[in-house]
Design a protein around this motif. Structure first.
Motif, PDB file in Angstrom:
ATOM      1  N   LEU A  32     -23.131   5.379  35.536  1.00  0.00           N
ATOM      2  CA  LEU A  32     -23.384   6.454  34.502  1.00  0.00           C
ATOM      3  C   LEU A  32     -22.383   6.680  33.475  1.00  0.00           C
ATOM      4  CD1 LEU A  32     -25.250   8.879  34.086  1.00  0.00           C
ATOM      5  CD2 LEU A  32     -23.697  10.351  35.440  1.00  0.00           C
ATOM      6  N   ILE A  33     -21.075   6.335  33.856  1.00  0.00           N
ATOM      7  CA  ILE A  33     -19.895   6.389  32.803  1.00  0.00           C
ATOM      8  C   ILE A  33     -20.109   5.098  31.856  1.00  0.00           C
ATOM      9  CG2 ILE A  33     -17.260   5.680  32.601  1.00  0.00           C
ATOM     10  CD1 ILE A  33     -17.087   6.999  35.346  1.00  0.00           C
ATOM     11  N   ILE A  34     -20.535   3.922  32.225  1.00  0.00           N
ATOM     12  CA  ILE A  34     -20.766   2.960  31.391  1.00  0.00           C
ATOM     13  C   ILE A  34     -21.979   3.054  30.381  1.00  0.00           C
ATOM     14  CG2 ILE A  34     -21.197   0.445  31.144  1.00  0.00           C
ATOM     15  CD1 ILE A  34     -19.618  -0.164  33.632  1.00  0.00           C
ATOM     16  N   GLU A  35     -22.878   3.691  31.131  1.00  0.00           N
ATOM     17  CA  GLU A  35     -24.149   4.101  30.117  1.00  0.00           C
ATOM     18  C   GLU A  35     -23.926   4.783  29.123  1.00  0.00           C
ATOM     19  OE1 GLU A  35     -28.537   5.883  31.042  1.00  0.00           O
ATOM     20  OE2 GLU A  35     -27.106   5.577  32.610  1.00  0.00           O
ATOM     21  N   ARG A  36     -22.736   5.916  29.211  1.00  0.00           N
ATOM     22  CA  ARG A  36     -22.470   6.774  28.299  1.00  0.00           C
ATOM     23  C   ARG A  36     -21.532   6.342  27.279  1.00  0.00           C
ATOM     24  NH1 ARG A  36     -21.011   9.343  24.824  1.00  0.00           N
ATOM     25  NH2 ARG A  36     -20.512  11.726  24.727  1.00  0.00           N
ATOM     26  N   PHE A  37     -20.538   5.542  27.672  1.00  0.00           N
ATOM     27  CA  PHE A  37     -19.764   4.886  26.502  1.00  0.00           C
ATOM     28  C   PHE A  37     -19.901   3.400  26.232  1.00  0.00           C
ATOM     29  CE2 PHE A  37     -17.563   8.320  29.219  1.00  0.00           C
ATOM     30  CZ  PHE A  37     -17.142   9.361  28.004  1.00  0.00           C
ATOM     31  N   TYR A  38     -20.743   2.740  26.910  1.00  0.00           N
ATOM     32  CA  TYR A  38     -20.819   1.364  26.359  1.00  0.00           C
ATOM     33  C   TYR A  38     -22.284   1.246  26.650  1.00  0.00           C
ATOM     34  CZ  TYR A  38     -20.437  -3.580  25.482  1.00  0.00           C
ATOM     35  OH  TYR A  38     -20.596  -4.812  25.052  1.00  0.00           O
ATOM     36  N   PRO A  39     -22.986   1.650  25.753  1.00  0.00           N
ATOM     37  CA  PRO A  39     -24.798   1.798  26.010  1.00  0.00           C
ATOM     38  C   PRO A  39     -25.290   0.359  25.629  1.00  0.00           C
ATOM     39  CG  PRO A  39     -24.105   2.660  23.974  1.00  0.00           C
ATOM     40  CD  PRO A  39     -22.862   2.570  24.507  1.00  0.00           C
ATOM     41  N   LYS A  40     -24.318  -0.632  25.340  1.00  0.00           N
ATOM     42  CA  LYS A  40     -24.811  -2.032  25.137  1.00  0.00           C
ATOM     43  C   LYS A  40     -24.722  -2.784  26.563  1.00  0.00           C
ATOM     44  CE  LYS A  40     -23.796  -2.598  20.279  1.00  0.00           C
ATOM     45  NZ  LYS A  40     -22.990  -3.290  19.376  1.00  0.00           N
ATOM     46  N   VAL A  41     -24.626  -2.271  27.528  1.00  0.00           N
ATOM     47  CA  VAL A  41     -24.362  -3.069  28.620  1.00  0.00           C
ATOM     48  C   VAL A  41     -25.317  -3.875  29.247  1.00  0.00           C
ATOM     49  CG1 VAL A  41     -24.870  -0.944  30.188  1.00  0.00           C
ATOM     50  CG2 VAL A  41     -23.159  -2.850  30.952  1.00  0.00           C
ATOM     51  N   LEU A  42     -26.760  -3.262  28.956  1.00  0.00           N
ATOM     52  CA  LEU A  42     -27.713  -4.344  29.328  1.00  0.00           C
ATOM     53  C   LEU A  42     -28.026  -5.277  28.588  1.00  0.00           C
ATOM     54  CD1 LEU A  42     -30.280  -1.258  30.553  1.00  0.00           C
ATOM     55  CD2 LEU A  42     -28.742  -2.771  31.827  1.00  0.00           C
ATOM     56  N   ASP A  43     -27.707  -5.294  27.347  1.00  0.00           N
ATOM     57  CA  ASP A  43     -27.675  -6.666  26.370  1.00  0.00           C
ATOM     58  C   ASP A  43     -26.772  -7.650  27.052  1.00  0.00           C
ATOM     59  OD1 ASP A  43     -29.656  -5.495  24.703  1.00  0.00           O
ATOM     60  OD2 ASP A  43     -28.052  -4.369  23.732  1.00  0.00           O
ATOM     61  N   GLU A  44     -25.622  -7.187  27.519  1.00  0.00           N
ATOM     62  CA  GLU A  44     -24.595  -7.947  27.941  1.00  0.00           C
ATOM     63  C   GLU A  44     -25.118  -8.704  29.415  1.00  0.00           C
ATOM     64  OE1 GLU A  44     -20.367  -7.490  29.393  1.00  0.00           O
ATOM     65  OE2 GLU A  44     -20.499  -7.069  27.311  1.00  0.00           O
ATOM     66  N   LEU A  45     -25.732  -7.824  30.342  1.00  0.00           N
ATOM     67  CA  LEU A  45     -26.340  -8.305  31.505  1.00  0.00           C
ATOM     68  C   LEU A  45     -27.336  -9.408  31.249  1.00  0.00           C
ATOM     69  CD1 LEU A  45     -27.501  -6.045  34.585  1.00  0.00           C
ATOM     70  CD2 LEU A  45     -28.806  -7.824  33.583  1.00  0.00           C
ATOM     71  N   ALA A  46     -28.138  -9.120  30.405  1.00  0.00           N
ATOM     72  CA  ALA A  46     -29.311  -9.952  30.186  1.00  0.00           C
ATOM     73  C   ALA A  46     -28.704 -11.555  29.496  1.00  0.00           C
ATOM     74  CB  ALA A  46     -30.175  -9.374  28.807  1.00  0.00           C
ATOM     75  N   SER A  47     -27.709 -11.253  28.817  1.00  0.00           N
ATOM     76  CA  SER A  47     -27.145 -12.627  28.245  1.00  0.00           C
ATOM     77  C   SER A  47     -26.522 -13.353  29.241  1.00  0.00           C
ATOM     78  CB  SER A  47     -26.147 -12.222  26.933  1.00  0.00           C
ATOM     79  OG  SER A  47     -25.341 -13.508  26.533  1.00  0.00           O
ATOM     80  N   ASN A  48     -25.391 -12.868  30.104  1.00  0.00           N
ATOM     81  CA  ASN A  48     -24.731 -13.293  31.223  1.00  0.00           C
ATOM     82  C   ASN A  48     -25.634 -13.824  32.367  1.00  0.00           C
ATOM     83  OD1 ASN A  48     -22.319 -13.120  29.677  1.00  0.00           O
ATOM     84  ND2 ASN A  48     -22.108 -11.178  31.268  1.00  0.00           N
ATOM     85  N   PHE A  49     -26.724 -13.186  32.525  1.00  0.00           N
ATOM     86  CA  PHE A  49     -27.502 -13.844  33.564  1.00  0.00           C
ATOM     87  C   PHE A  49     -28.893 -14.295  33.064  1.00  0.00           C
ATOM     88  CE2 PHE A  49     -25.166 -10.890  36.157  1.00  0.00           C
ATOM     89  CZ  PHE A  49     -24.890 -11.622  37.626  1.00  0.00           C
ATOM     90  N   SER A  50     -28.904 -14.871  32.006  1.00  0.00           N
ATOM     91  CA  SER A  50     -30.170 -15.743  31.207  1.00  0.00           C
ATOM     92  C   SER A  50     -31.012 -16.508  32.252  1.00  0.00           C
ATOM     93  CB  SER A  50     -29.841 -16.109  29.914  1.00  0.00           C
ATOM     94  OG  SER A  50     -30.820 -16.792  29.393  1.00  0.00           O
ATOM     95  N   LYS A  51     -31.910 -16.102  32.367  1.00  0.00           N
ATOM     96  CA  LYS A  51     -32.968 -17.177  33.255  1.00  0.00           C
ATOM     97  C   LYS A  51     -32.579 -17.000  34.577  1.00  0.00           C
ATOM     98  CE  LYS A  51     -33.916 -20.342  29.543  1.00  0.00           C
ATOM     99  NZ  LYS A  51     -33.933 -21.705  29.137  1.00  0.00           N
ATOM    100  N   LYS A  52     -32.008 -15.838  35.119  1.00  0.00           N
ATOM    101  CA  LYS A  52     -31.481 -15.765  36.593  1.00  0.00           C
ATOM    102  C   LYS A  52     -31.573 -14.314  36.946  1.00  0.00           C
ATOM    103  CE  LYS A  52     -27.552 -17.852  35.945  1.00  0.00           C
ATOM    104  NZ  LYS A  52     -26.138 -18.458  36.201  1.00  0.00           N
TER     105      LYS A  52
END
Length: 472
Positions: A32-52
């Motif tokens: 919840l804290i990250i969602e509030r202060f760094y909303p791009k986190v899911l983009d980062e997740l998608a990039s780091n775990f691409s195809k996995k």
């Protein structure tokens, strides 16, 4: 960049502190804290775990299936990141992602898979953001109408989202026996893999108010040649020929008792028998769904045999505790279809026949009904469940929870006479333990918020390790 790492560092420290103090597993607040202060986190997740990225959704069985899949993969020495405790909103997904970072927020799990359980209402939004390589859809049933609305609303969102060409390189694994998912599969942009059950001996010919009437795209009503439970089974349209696709991963020869379920898994000309301590036909569907993904990750039947554990002690989902030499088993119940499956699993006659006395044993039940936001405010769904059958097979009955009076009334309407009402959690546990015979089994039927509280209490008094210790 420094700002991002500071936010991650803060969230990671909070997650660690919550666990050290045993306040919680840190499965929501850090996210919840990250969602509030760094909303791009899911983009980062998608990039780091691409195809996995593997996502799992549906009305019932998400957490159990996630745990089965996670355990099989990790037992075959593949690193897994997962929100396996069931925190399936955006905050829970982000909190799970933190486990792939080092103390300072740098991604370090390059060789890991991420397996995410996702709430069915937010599934389209999350999938469009992270573009998973594998999507598993389990089922659709009426659930929390005050939050989700009718199931057609969820289904239409799924249909619109997964027909998008952005998923043309993704795999969809889908329950062939649930006709409500068929249009999603037929319009999916990527490849589709079907799983299901084939066992005519399990056919349910009784009336069931949880059956959903549905109409084919040609306008005619869907019918069943075999129905296993609710609207799940072998279905077809008698007018246009639209019908259930024969699954490529399938469970047959299913044998059930009160302690386990055994079935044969058939896939790609291979067959093997599996036994699970999680009872009920719904548990078979959960296992076969996970197996379908594993077999399409490049693993073989031998990897399933190696990785699948017959002891499935999943957080709050048929999780067992030993208290005062009595086995206490928790069942999460949150909608009519799910509750009915638990009732049927617990009350099959062949489970209870006592040959020495030639009579049926009866159950010791503690049933807690809450209506917090996470449960759904409307509790009228208990009138669609087969409480009459449960009442007939119950010895001791303790009713608890915020809506205990409503639940007690439902049992009274089923002609149940001996009902003990105790709204205090600790006192309700003391009551059922004190009244149950030595070495007996006690079954707790709990809505979500009740499950969280009872599970925490039983873990404490039984001396069990926190779930993040025992499950990682």
């Amino acid at each position: 960049m420094i700002y991002k790492y500071f936010v991650f560092f803060l969230a990671i420290q909070i997650k660690s502190l919550l666990r050290i103090l045993r306040i919680s597993g840190g499965t929501a607040l850090p996210g919840l804290i990250i969602e509030r202060f760094y909303p791009k986190v899911l983009d980062e997740l998608a990039s780091n775990f691409s195809k996995k990225i593997i996502v799992i959704s549906g009305t019932n069985g998400k957490t159990s299936t996630t745990n089965i899949l996670k355990n099989i993969v990790s037992n075959n020495h593949i690193s897994v990141i997962s929100n396996y405790s069931g925190s399936n909103l955006k905050r829970g997904i982000i909190s799970a992602y933190l486990d792939s970072l080092n103390t300072f927020g740098k991604f370090v799990k390059n060789n890991s898979l991420i397996i995410l359980e996702i709430d069915e209402a937010i599934l389209p939004e999350i999938c469009e953001k992270i573009r998973p390589s594998t999507i598993l859809l389990l089922n659709l049933f009426r659930d929390q109408l005050d939050r989700y609305g009718e199931i057609d609303k969820i289904r239409e969102k799924w249909l619109l989202t997964f027909s998008n060409t952005m998923f043309e390189h993704s795999q969809l694994h889908i329950n062939a026996d649930d006709y409500l998912l068929s249009d999603v599969a037929q319009n999916f942009a990527g490849s589709v893999h079907y799983y299901g059950v084939d066992d005519p001996l399990l056919e349910d010919k009784s009336s069931d108010p949880t059956i959903e009437n549905h109409y084919c795209h040609c306008g005619k009503k869907i019918s069943h040649s075999v129905r296993y439970y609710a609207h799940v089974g072998k279905w077809q349209c008698d007018d246009c020929g639209n019908q259930r696709i024969i699954p490529t991963t399938i469970a047959t020869n299913i044998r059930q008792d009160l302690n386990s379920v055994t079935f044969n898994l058939n896939s790609k000309n291979e067959s093997h028998s599996f036994t699970s301590s999680s009872i009920g036909l719904f548990s078979v569907y959960n296992a076969v769904a996970a197996f379908s993904i594993v077999l399409n990750l490049g693993m073989k039947m031998e990897h399933l045999v190696k990785g699948f554990s017959s002891e499935n002690n999943v957080f709050g989902r048929q999780e067992a505790f030993i208290i005062d030499q009595k086995r206490v088993k928790l069942f999460l119940v949150k909608n009519p279809a799910g509750l009915n499956q638990v009732i049927y699993a617990l009350t099959q006659k062949n489970h209870y026949k006592n040959t020495s006395e030639n009579k049926l044993k009866k159950l010791n039940i503690l049933f807690a009904l809450n209506n917090r936001v996470e449960d759904g405010k409307d509790v009228s769904w208990i009138y669609d469940a087969d409480i009459e059958r449960l009442s007939d097979h119950t010895n001791l009955l303790v009713i608890s929870g915020i809506r205990a009076d409503d639940l007690a009334l439902r049992f009274v309407m089923s002609n149940r006479e001996n009902i003990m009402i105790e709204k205090d959690l600790k006192n309700s546990v003391k009551l059922i333990l004190s009244k149950s015979p030595p070495n007996s089994d006690i079954y707790l039927l709990l809505t979500y918020s009740a499950m969280m509280k009872y599970r925490k209490y039983f873990a404490k008094i039984s001396g069990s390790k926190p779930f993040w210790v025992s499950s990682t």
